[in-house]
Design a protein around this motif. Structure first.
Motif, PDB file in Angstrom:
ATOM      1  N   LEU A  17       0.825  -1.200   0.000  1.00  0.00           N
ATOM      2  CA  LEU A  17       0.000   0.000   0.000  1.00  0.00           C
ATOM      3  C   LEU A  17       0.870   1.266   0.000  1.00  0.00           C
ATOM      4  CD1 LEU A  17      -2.943   0.918   0.025  1.00  0.00           C
ATOM      5  CD2 LEU A  17      -2.864   0.864   2.525  1.00  0.00           C
ATOM      6  N   ARG A  18       1.922   1.258   0.827  1.00  0.00           N
ATOM      7  CA  ARG A  18       2.832   2.398   0.916  1.00  0.00           C
ATOM      8  C   ARG A  18       3.599   2.625  -0.392  1.00  0.00           C
ATOM      9  NH1 ARG A  18       4.691   0.438   5.483  1.00  0.00           N
ATOM     10  NH2 ARG A  18       6.618  -0.295   4.568  1.00  0.00           N
ATOM     11  N   MET A  19       4.097   1.551  -0.978  1.00  0.00           N
ATOM     12  CA  MET A  19       4.965   1.655  -2.147  1.00  0.00           C
ATOM     13  C   MET A  19       4.202   1.814  -3.460  1.00  0.00           C
ATOM     14  SD  MET A  19       7.752  -1.283  -1.163  1.00  0.00           S
ATOM     15  CE  MET A  19       8.681  -1.138  -2.674  1.00  0.00           C
ATOM     16  N   ARG A  20       3.069   1.166  -3.564  1.00  0.00           N
ATOM     17  CA  ARG A  20       2.375   1.095  -4.857  1.00  0.00           C
ATOM     18  C   ARG A  20       0.973   1.686  -4.839  1.00  0.00           C
ATOM     19  NH1 ARG A  20       6.689   0.767  -7.512  1.00  0.00           N
ATOM     20  NH2 ARG A  20       7.927  -1.061  -7.144  1.00  0.00           N
ATOM     21  N   GLY A  21       0.498   2.071  -3.662  1.00  0.00           N
ATOM     22  CA  GLY A  21      -0.865   2.570  -3.567  1.00  0.00           C
ATOM     23  C   GLY A  21      -1.860   1.415  -3.576  1.00  0.00           C
ATOM     24  N   GLN A 172      11.152 -10.437   3.072  1.00  0.00           N
ATOM     25  CA  GLN A 172      12.097 -10.032   2.034  1.00  0.00           C
ATOM     26  C   GLN A 172      11.438  -9.749   0.687  1.00  0.00           C
ATOM     27  OE1 GLN A 172      15.204 -13.016   2.009  1.00  0.00           O
ATOM     28  NE2 GLN A 172      15.892 -12.472   4.048  1.00  0.00           N
ATOM     29  N   LEU A 173      10.132  -9.999   0.569  1.00  0.00           N
ATOM     30  CA  LEU A 173       9.418  -9.718  -0.672  1.00  0.00           C
ATOM     31  C   LEU A 173       9.256  -8.223  -0.858  1.00  0.00           C
ATOM     32  CD1 LEU A 173       6.401 -12.184  -1.047  1.00  0.00           C
ATOM     33  CD2 LEU A 173       8.407 -11.983  -2.506  1.00  0.00           C
ATOM     34  N   GLU A 174       9.435  -7.775  -2.085  1.00  0.00           N
ATOM     35  CA  GLU A 174       9.236  -6.361  -2.426  1.00  0.00           C
ATOM     36  C   GLU A 174       8.111  -6.264  -3.438  1.00  0.00           C
ATOM     37  OE1 GLU A 174      10.482  -3.645  -1.077  1.00  0.00           O
ATOM     38  OE2 GLU A 174      11.649  -4.896   0.284  1.00  0.00           O
ATOM     39  N   PRO A 175       7.020  -5.595  -3.090  1.00  0.00           N
ATOM     40  CA  PRO A 175       5.929  -5.416  -4.055  1.00  0.00           C
ATOM     41  C   PRO A 175       6.442  -4.679  -5.295  1.00  0.00           C
ATOM     42  CG  PRO A 175       5.225  -4.779  -1.855  1.00  0.00           C
ATOM     43  CD  PRO A 175       6.713  -4.991  -1.796  1.00  0.00           C
ATOM     44  N   CYS A 176       5.973  -5.098  -6.460  1.00  0.00           N
ATOM     45  CA  CYS A 176       6.402  -4.426  -7.699  1.00  0.00           C
ATOM     46  C   CYS A 176       5.235  -4.282  -8.657  1.00  0.00           C
ATOM     47  CB  CYS A 176       7.546  -5.181  -8.363  1.00  0.00           C
ATOM     48  SG  CYS A 176       7.199  -6.873  -8.820  1.00  0.00           S
TER      49      CYS A 176
END
Length: 176
Positions: A17-21, A172-176
């Motif tokens: 939510l923070r990184m991608r909305g 360790q997962l990064e949303p993309c």
């Protein structure tokens, strides 16, 4: 470890939510979810992870297969309804699966049973699928005996360990 998985999953939703909305998915009136927000644009709807009042579990799957199911599977799939999460793990692009609603949770359980039956037929170690990969011949799975998160080639079994446990993998997962 179960509580750590639940916390790591909630943190992943917050990072997304923070990184991608607010993520968008195609809207299907016949397949709604309590995770749905207001429609974003024609044919799509935003979603936010919705915590289930009563968590689901995989006891029925364990009973059907006559084998124990690693507790991390219920922790990952039983606490929220949400959309799938597009993410990256150390350069590996994947889609972390999540049940959209109760019907989807039940379908996920049926697919996990089918996966186990295939693994048994091929005489491979029991694993539970967690995510799909861009290469459709690979899956991210959880080893039922060890709890390790591994990369698996369909029909061939594990080809490597990605993380020692599910909580670490989710952290360790990064949303993309």
């Amino acid at each position: 470890m179960q509580d750590q998985v639940e916390i790591a999953l909630a943190e992943l939703f917050a990072r997304q939510l923070r990184m991608r909305g607010v993520p968008l998915v195609e809207h299907d009136e016949t397949f709604s979810s309590p995770a749905e927000l207001l429609p974003a644009q024609a044919g799509t709807v935003g979603w936010q992870a919705w915590q289930r009042p009563e968590p689901g579990d995989f006891d029925n799957v364990a009973h059907a297969l006559e084998m124990p199911v690693h507790a991390d599977i219920s922790a990952l799939f039983g606490h929220y309804y949400a959309g799938n999460i597009e993410a990256c793990f150390k350069g590996l692009f994947l889609t972390l699966l999540q049940p959209w609603n109760e019907q989807d949770f039940e379908r996920l359980q049926q697919n996990q049973i089918a996966h186990q039956l295939m693994m048994k037929k091929l005489k491979l170690a029991a694993s539970w699928f967690l995510a799909t990969c861009k290469d459709d011949q690979k899956l991210v799975t959880l080893n039922n005996a060890t709890g390790e998160v591994q990369l698996e080639r369909l029909g061939k079994g594990s080809i490597g360990v990605l993380a020692p446990n599910l909580a670490t993998f989710l952290q360790q997962l990064e949303p993309c």
